[in-house]
Design a protein around this motif. Structure first.
Motif, PDB file in Angstrom:
ATOM      1  N   SER B  18       1.061  -1.277  -0.203  1.00 28.87           N
ATOM      2  CA  SER B  18      -0.016   0.196  -0.380  1.00 28.87           C
ATOM      3  C   SER B  18       0.724   0.870  -0.336  1.00 28.87           C
ATOM      4  O   SER B  18       0.769   2.224  -0.632  1.00 28.87           O
ATOM      5  CB  SER B  18      -1.040   0.077   1.015  1.00 28.87           C
ATOM      6  OG  SER B  18      -2.078  -1.505   1.444  1.00 28.87           O
ATOM      7  N   ASP B  58      -5.852   2.544   1.784  1.00 32.88           N
ATOM      8  CA  ASP B  58      -6.202   1.597   3.430  1.00 32.88           C
ATOM      9  C   ASP B  58      -7.670   2.585   3.255  1.00 32.88           C
ATOM     10  O   ASP B  58      -6.856   3.129   5.106  1.00 32.88           O
ATOM     11  CB  ASP B  58      -5.091   1.345   4.307  1.00 32.88           C
ATOM     12  CG  ASP B  58      -4.218   0.251   3.777  1.00 32.88           C
ATOM     13  OD1 ASP B  58      -4.928  -0.637   2.792  1.00 32.88           O
ATOM     14  OD2 ASP B  58      -3.468   0.214   4.006  1.00 32.88           O
ATOM     15  N   THR B  69      -4.298  -4.437   4.988  1.00 34.34           N
ATOM     16  CA  THR B  69      -5.537  -4.417   3.696  1.00 34.34           C
ATOM     17  C   THR B  69      -6.010  -5.321   4.129  1.00 34.34           C
ATOM     18  O   THR B  69      -5.461  -6.522   3.996  1.00 34.34           O
ATOM     19  CB  THR B  69      -4.444  -3.578   2.551  1.00 34.34           C
ATOM     20  OG1 THR B  69      -3.736  -2.887   2.369  1.00 34.34           O
ATOM     21  CG2 THR B  69      -5.052  -3.612   1.701  1.00 34.34           C
ATOM     22  N   ASP B  88      -4.609  -2.087  -5.026  1.00 40.85           N
ATOM     23  CA  ASP B  88      -3.833  -2.763  -3.898  1.00 40.85           C
ATOM     24  C   ASP B  88      -4.249  -3.318  -3.294  1.00 40.85           C
ATOM     25  O   ASP B  88      -5.708  -3.491  -3.263  1.00 40.85           O
ATOM     26  CB  ASP B  88      -3.726  -1.462  -3.141  1.00 40.85           C
ATOM     27  CG  ASP B  88      -2.871  -1.781  -2.129  1.00 40.85           C
ATOM     28  OD1 ASP B  88      -1.757  -2.220  -2.139  1.00 40.85           O
ATOM     29  OD2 ASP B  88      -2.724  -1.049  -0.938  1.00 40.85           O
ATOM     30  N   CYS B  89      -3.817  -5.422  -3.531  1.00 35.44           N
ATOM     31  CA  CYS B  89      -4.290  -6.272  -2.424  1.00 35.44           C
ATOM     32  C   CYS B  89      -3.645  -6.535  -1.464  1.00 35.44           C
ATOM     33  O   CYS B  89      -2.854  -5.357  -1.103  1.00 35.44           O
ATOM     34  CB  CYS B  89      -3.325  -7.089  -3.383  1.00 35.44           C
ATOM     35  SG  CYS B  89      -5.223  -6.918  -4.889  1.00 35.44           S
TER      36      CYS B  89
HETATM   37 MG   LIG Z   1      -1.584  -3.287   2.118  1.00 32.86          MG
END
Ligand SMILES: [Mg+2]
Ligand SMILES: Nc1nc2c(ncn2[C@@H]2O[C@H](COP(=O)(O)OP(=O)(O)OP(=O)(O)O)[C@@H](O)[C@H]2O)c(=O)[nH]1
Lengths: 303, 433
Positions: B18, B58, B69, B88-89
């Motif tokens: 992130s 986030d 996350t 963004d995983c």
């Molecule tokens: Mg993250």
């Protein structure tokens, strides 16, 4: 240019094709879809995509407006003219009715965006709608950035951001249990700029207040609020005539206008491309309430 | 013309995914003032000296409380060269299903590794997911290089380790980049603190990646979403109109082409390609169009229109590889729904043929699959479908397994067992004779 280069979709064509695929999936897999239509630019674009998806057949589902009672008159007129032109059925869920019969109470600040959730959910339940198209985009807000294209809501209309279904490839799964419904966001991957570029490319008509015009406004919470039946200046707030336009359209008593000279779609595109503020940050007092205002509202069933 | 690239992050928890996405957005001037102000405010409230860029993605309350996350955040930005959709995983094993979600539509996976810790089980799992999903590109970011004093030897050791692991999972064309997501080294601009590194910054690398394959040379595939028949509703002109609407998943179609409809096997000729009132001479993937055919053959939702020059066989028996994403365990004999293209059919899990051991990249025998396992299954379908090897087609080779009762998505499935074959091959080649 080689052949393969010619046969590559532009970004707008790619987004359009994805949205049409999503809209058709819903029409094919659900019993009773409905499209949320406010006359705002995102819902206008979404409805435009729906007319393209089913051509030459008419759009095979009704539209619904959750009416705060705090409308810009030109937006309401635009809504009705559009519905009439396309021969659609319009359901109206009226916040005013809820206030009149006591099911909802007016908030102390008098604004009504937050009050839309219950009429929306009742409108869905009463009409047995099982799929609800929303014009929400992931670039709008950080909670929206997390939402699936097909977003399952439980029997209370709630969104559980901690437990979303996996969404794989473009194989959307709309299965749900009785009483649950699915919110569907065909514009998930569109940005504000994409929406405007598409409006230009397709020559889509919008309510006039999206373009710069002279308007009587006063400043509140750093935003320019239009003088109207539902938004009168308080003490110390002075009314001025300014050249403004709207970036979003919501409850007229708390949706801000921005100063602008952009009278044409091209000028709006240039303005949006150069902006330093998000559209909600610039125009929505209700989103500034707390860090997680949107997430909290969405969990309860908001758009 | 600016091309679109879809990117997903991957890698173990806290490796800096992130932060990297935040840095990419911030340094490419894609963060608007009010978004940045909000992030700065929250960071200050927490006693941080500078803005925590991970907060740009986030965005959920619980993510901010826990500092991790939980679900994919999608962000959009563009440079002069390219438009990007960033997914963004999460890194945490509990949320692997969300990482599979983000990776399933990606053109490139950016896999992060903390240079201090090297490869972790989640790093391997995400490499396996990228390989299994055939994500066209994988780039490894060796992150937090600031914490090892920008040391080349440490970087090389970690990147060699990751590359070896990638190879064991069948990923050969993998670049590595030394990065500090926190400080911005080699994210948008090349850093002068890594003089020993002569490759591009991450952004330059992403801008130069060849765009996802243009599948027009592949044979035509169009899953029929619905049949458009206005009858009286659109006036006399369209009284007899009948069109087959769908998004072309691969190939090209022209008016006059001979097409076949699966599973029925009936053939006809394309007489028209319509798109919202316009008549097209040709259309190609991934356009959404409506086809008209010369003959009144029986076609409905779920059918697949293909070029008559290359007709996929239909089958009721599928050997596939799945990523099992449900909390409960899958055992042979389970009945599920299988969604393939626009068709959903009943299916029975006949057998489980083994699962991937991440530690050693081996195929282990297995009687069941648990949450986040990748394994091999044999399925028997109630109705035949035109399934193709995922290896050759990311569209007609993909399927979902769905719970018939509550409708939940249980697994991501891929026809064939290419990954597990690769693992078996690489594994046996590595074993000394
Ligand atoms: Mg993250
Ligand atoms: N020193 C240093 N710290 C970093 C760097 N990148 C990230 N961090 C820190 O590592 C911690 C985790 O960063 P995140 O970006 O939240 O990690 P993540 O990979 O997104 O974590 P999950 O999404 O929960 O898996 C934070 O405290 C970051 O500030 C870096 O390059 N250098």
């Amino acid at each position: 240019m080689t052949l393969t280069d010619e046969r590559r979709l532009t970004q707008l064509q790619w987004l359009e094709s994805e949205a049409i695929h999503i809209i058709r999936e819903v029409a094919a897999e659900f019993e009773r879809p409905v499209l949320l239509f406010s006359g705002g630019k995102d819902s206008v674009v979404m409805l435009h995509l729906a007319t393209k998806a089913f051509w030459p057949a008419p759009v095979p589902f009704p539209v619904m407006h959750v009416d705060t009672g705090h409308n810009f008159p030109e937006v309401l007129a635009f809504r009705d003219a559009t519905v009439e032109r396309l021969g659609l059925r319009l359901e109206v869920a009226s916040v005013q009715d809820y206030i009149d019969d006591g099911r909802l109470r007016e908030r102390s600040d008098g604004t009504r965006n937050q009050l839309q959730t219950q009429p929306l959910l009742d409108g869905i339940t009463d009409n047995k709608f099982d799929a609800v198209f929303g014009g929400g985009r992931r670039d709008e807000e950080k909670a929206r950035a997390k939402e699936r294209v097909f977003s399952l809501r439980d029997e209370f209309g709630q969104w559980d951001p901690r437990n979303q279904r996996p969404e794989l490839w473009n194989l959307y799964n709309g299965r749900h249990r009785p009483g649950e419904h699915v919110r569907v966001f065909p514009l998930s991957n569109w940005t504000e700029l994409d929406v405007w570029q598409y409006i230009a490319a397709e020559d889509i008509a919008l309510p006039e207040l999206y373009y710069a015009h002279q308007r009587e406004v006063f400043e509140r919470d750093g935003m320019l609020i239009s003088v109207s039946d539902v938004s009168q200046p308080r003490e110390g707030e002075t009314v001025e005539k300014r050249q403004v336009r709207y970036r979003t359209v919501g409850d007229a008593s708390c949706t801000g206008a921005v100063e602008s000279d952009a009278t044409t779609v091209e000028a709006v595109i240039a303005e949006v491309a150069g902006t330093r503020l998000t559209e909600r940050g610039a125009t929505r007092a209700d989103d500034r309430a707390s860090e997680a205002a949107m997430e909290d509202r969405k969990k309860e069933g908001y758009f | 013309m600016r091309t679109l690239l879809r990117l997903a992050t991957a890698g173990s928890v806290d490796d800096g995914k992130s932060t990297l996405v935040g840095r990419l957005l911030y340094d490419s001037k894609s963060v608007l003032a009010d978004q940045f102000d909000a992030v700065e405010r929250v960071s200050r409230d927490r006693g941080l000296a500078s803005a925590d860029l991970a907060l740009l993605t986030d965005g959920l309350r619980s993510e901010r409380e826990q500092g991790i996350t939980i679900d994919v955040a999608y962000r959009y930005f563009a440079t002069a060269e390219r438009s990007f959709i960033l997914a963004d995983c999460p890194g945490h094993v509990q949320y692997t299903r969300n990482t599979v979600t983000g990776a399933s539509t990606a053109d490139v996976v950016v896999l992060l590794v903390d240079v201090r810790h090297g490869i972790q089980e989640q790093t391997r799992r995400h490499l396996a997911v990228a390989s299994l999903l055939r994500v066209p590109h994988v780039v490894v970011v060796v992150n937090k290089i600031d914490l090892v004093d920008f040391d080349e030897a440490t970087y090389t050791r970690v990147s060699d380790e990751v590359l070896a692991s990638a190879r064991s999972l069948g990923l050969y064309d993998v670049a590595t980049i030394p990065v500090s997501a926190l400080a911005g080294d080699n994210v948008v601009e090349r850093s002068d603190r890594t003089p020993w590194y002569d490759g591009p910054s991450l952004l330059t690398f992403l801008e130069q990646l060849s765009p996802a394959g243009s599948p027009h040379s592949e044979p035509l595939r169009l899953p029929v979403q619905l049949v458009i028949r206005p009858q009286q509703a659109a006036g006399d002109e369209f009284r007899d109109y009948r069109g087959y609407a769908g998004q072309i998943t691969s190939g090209l179609v022209r008016v006059g082409d001979a097409v076949t409809v699966q599973p029925s096997g009936r053939s006809s000729t394309v007489t028209g390609i319509d798109f919202a009132g316009a008549s097209l001479d040709e259309a190609f993937a991934p356009q959404s169009v409506t086809l008209r055919l010369a003959d009144d053959i029986d076609i409905s939702r779920g059918d697949l229109i293909v070029t008559s020059r290359s007709v996929p066989a239909v089958t009721q028996d599928i050997d596939g590889t799945i990523a099992w994403l449900a909390d409960h365990t899958l055992v042979p004999g389970t009945k599920v729904l299988l969604k393939h293209g626009t068709k959903t059919v009943q299916a029975m899990v006949k057998a489980i043929g083994g699962k991937l051991d991440l530690e050693d990249a081996r195929l282990l025998p297995a009687e069941s699959l648990g949450l986040n396992d990748i394994g091999h299954v044999t399925l028997r379908l109630a109705t035949p479908i035109p399934a193709e090897e995922y290896l050759h087609s990311r569209d007609t080779g993909a399927f979902l397994l769905i719970d018939g009762q509550d409708g939940g998505t249980l697994a991501a499935g891929m026809v064939g067992d290419a990954l597990l074959d690769t693992v078996a091959e690489v594994g046996s080649a590595a074993t000394p004779a």
